[in-house]
Design a protein around this motif. Structure first.
Motif, short mmCIF file in Angstrom:
data_model
loop_
_atom_site.label_atom_id
_atom_site.label_comp_id
_atom_site.label_asym_id
_atom_site.label_seq_id
_atom_site.Cartn_x
_atom_site.Cartn_y
_atom_site.Cartn_z
N MET A 177 39.85 66.19 10.36
CA MET A 177 38.52 65.57 10.41
C MET A 177 37.58 66.41 11.28
N LEU A 178 37.08 67.50 10.72
CA LEU A 178 36.17 68.37 11.48
C LEU A 178 34.99 68.76 10.61
N PRO A 179 33.78 68.39 11.03
CA PRO A 179 32.60 68.61 10.18
C PRO A 179 32.04 70.03 10.25
N MET A 180 32.79 70.99 9.69
CA MET A 180 32.37 72.39 9.78
C MET A 180 31.92 72.98 8.43
N LYS A 181 31.83 72.13 7.37
CA LYS A 181 31.54 72.64 6.01
C LYS A 181 32.59 73.72 5.71
N ASP A 182 32.16 74.89 5.21
CA ASP A 182 33.13 75.97 4.97
C ASP A 182 32.88 77.13 5.93
N ILE A 183 32.28 76.81 7.07
CA ILE A 183 31.93 77.84 8.06
C ILE A 183 33.12 78.05 9.01
N VAL A 235 51.49 68.22 3.77
CA VAL A 235 50.24 68.63 3.12
C VAL A 235 49.07 68.22 4.02
N VAL A 236 48.33 69.23 4.50
CA VAL A 236 47.16 68.96 5.35
C VAL A 236 45.94 69.55 4.64
N LYS A 237 44.86 68.76 4.60
CA LYS A 237 43.64 69.19 3.89
C LYS A 237 42.42 69.08 4.79
N ASP A 238 41.39 69.81 4.43
CA ASP A 238 40.08 69.65 5.07
C ASP A 238 39.45 68.39 4.48
N SER A 239 39.14 67.43 5.33
CA SER A 239 38.58 66.15 4.84
C SER A 239 37.16 66.29 4.32
N ALA A 258 29.87 66.01 17.01
CA ALA A 258 29.17 66.27 15.75
C ALA A 258 28.04 67.28 15.97
N ASN A 259 27.30 67.11 17.07
CA ASN A 259 26.22 68.05 17.39
C ASN A 259 26.76 69.43 17.76
N MET A 260 27.90 69.45 18.44
CA MET A 260 28.53 70.73 18.76
C MET A 260 28.89 71.48 17.46
N MET A 261 29.42 70.74 16.48
CA MET A 261 29.75 71.36 15.19
C MET A 261 28.49 71.85 14.48
N ARG A 262 27.43 71.06 14.58
CA ARG A 262 26.16 71.51 13.98
C ARG A 262 25.72 72.83 14.62
N PHE A 263 25.94 72.95 15.92
CA PHE A 263 25.60 74.20 16.60
C PHE A 263 26.54 75.32 16.14
N TYR A 264 27.82 75.01 15.96
CA TYR A 264 28.77 76.02 15.48
C TYR A 264 28.41 76.52 14.06
N HIS A 265 27.72 75.66 13.29
CA HIS A 265 27.26 76.11 11.96
C HIS A 265 26.32 77.32 12.10
N MET A 266 25.69 77.43 13.28
CA MET A 266 24.75 78.53 13.53
C MET A 266 25.46 79.81 13.98
#
Length: 299
Positions: A177-183, A235-239, A258-266
């Motif tokens: 459960m990590l909101p990183m898209k495919d980045i 079996v482990v998947k990206d949620s 969540a905001n930290m992950m948004r920053f990591y998208h950058m």
């Protein structure tokens, strides 16, 4: 002892500071002075057994900080936000060490900093545990302390607790459960931070006045999941959870992560190549999971 350079390590009874203290203790020309609120703590006693000088020190006390830094060549500072979610206190502690370092003429401080996300995004994103450290970073440099900031990637250890794979409700598999898209997201093992910081202390001319991003490797969440699947035989998947859904999970700090992950998208600068140069033995995520298989046995 008197002829040895003294490096003071704040936060040495914690994960990151402990890793740094142990790595510096391997250098026989350096005396490690450990700052701790409780000198009887098992972690403090263990460092003393390894040869560290353990001194009672409260980061909230200017008098204590000045006392422990007296006669020191350098210092490593890590502060914690997560104990009480208090950004103001963390900034104050950082500035107390900066002021004392300036006043006492320390030659090299390595600070565990991070970017000031609020400032960088002009207020669009707030990540208090980053922003406070970013403010302290700027303060160190603004008053002229010879300082290197190490900006450390998320710990691989987070996958053992906060980011542990979660059983899916609709089948025999697990989700990350990590909101990183495919980045790709950087990561590093805590034990590998210390040797990298020790290398920075050994090369001040190369690193003074700089911010250094430390990372063992950067993987997409699906790549992290694939490594977990292969090593654990589950079996482990990206949620594919979104930051918006993540911040509604409701645990303390969910919005902040969540905001930290948004920053990591950058894609902030974390230098994998340099990290491997500073610590040639740095572990991959695959090695880390293999060594910690037992921590996942309840999946």
């Amino acid at each position: 002892m008197a002829s040895k350079k003294v490096i003071v390590v704040f936060g040495a009874t914690g994960n990151q500071g402990g890793s740094v203290a142990r790595a510096i203790l391997e250098d026989k020309d350096i005396c490690v002075r450990v700052a701790t609120r409780d000198v009887t703590k098992p972690a403090a006693v263990a460092l003393q057994d390894l040869g560290a000088e353990v001194v009672k020190c409260d980061l909230n006390s200017k008098e204590d900080v000045n006392g422990i830094l007296k006669g020191a060549h350098g210092a490593f500072l890590v502060t914690t936000y997560w104990d009480d979610f208090n950004q103001e206190k963390e900034i104050k502690q950082g500035k107390t060490v900066a002021d004392a370092s300036k006043q006492l003429g320390l030659e090299h401080v390595v600070y565990s900093g991070l970017e000031n996300v609020k400032k960088l995004t002009k207020g669009k994103l707030e990540v208090p545990h980053f922003d406070g450290k970013g403010e302290v970073e700027e303060y160190f440099w603004s008053i002229g302390v010879p300082m290197t900031s190490v900006r450390i990637a998320p710990y691989f250890e987070n996958f053992l607790n906060l980011w542990k794979p979660v059983k899916a409700s609709d089948g025999d598999y697990y989700n990350l459960m990590l909101p990183m898209k495919d980045i790709p997201m950087d990561g590093i093992c805590i034990a590998d931070i210390g040797p990298a910081v020790a290398s920075i202390f050994r090369s001040p001319e190369e690193f003074l006045g700089k911010a250094v991003g430390l990372s063992a490797e950067a993987l997409t969440i699906q790549q992290y999941a694939d490594i977990l699947s292969k090593t654990l035989g589950k079996v482990v998947k990206d949620s594919k959870i979104t930051p918006e859904a993540y911040e509604k999970l409701g645990f303390p700090g969910a919005k902040e992560i969540a905001n930290m992950m948004r920053f990591y998208h950058m894609k902030p600068d974390r230098d994998v190549q340099l990290t491997h140069k500073l610590n040639p033995k740095v572990k991959s995520f695959s090695q880390f999971v293999s060594e910690n298989k037992d921590a996942f046995k309840d999946l």
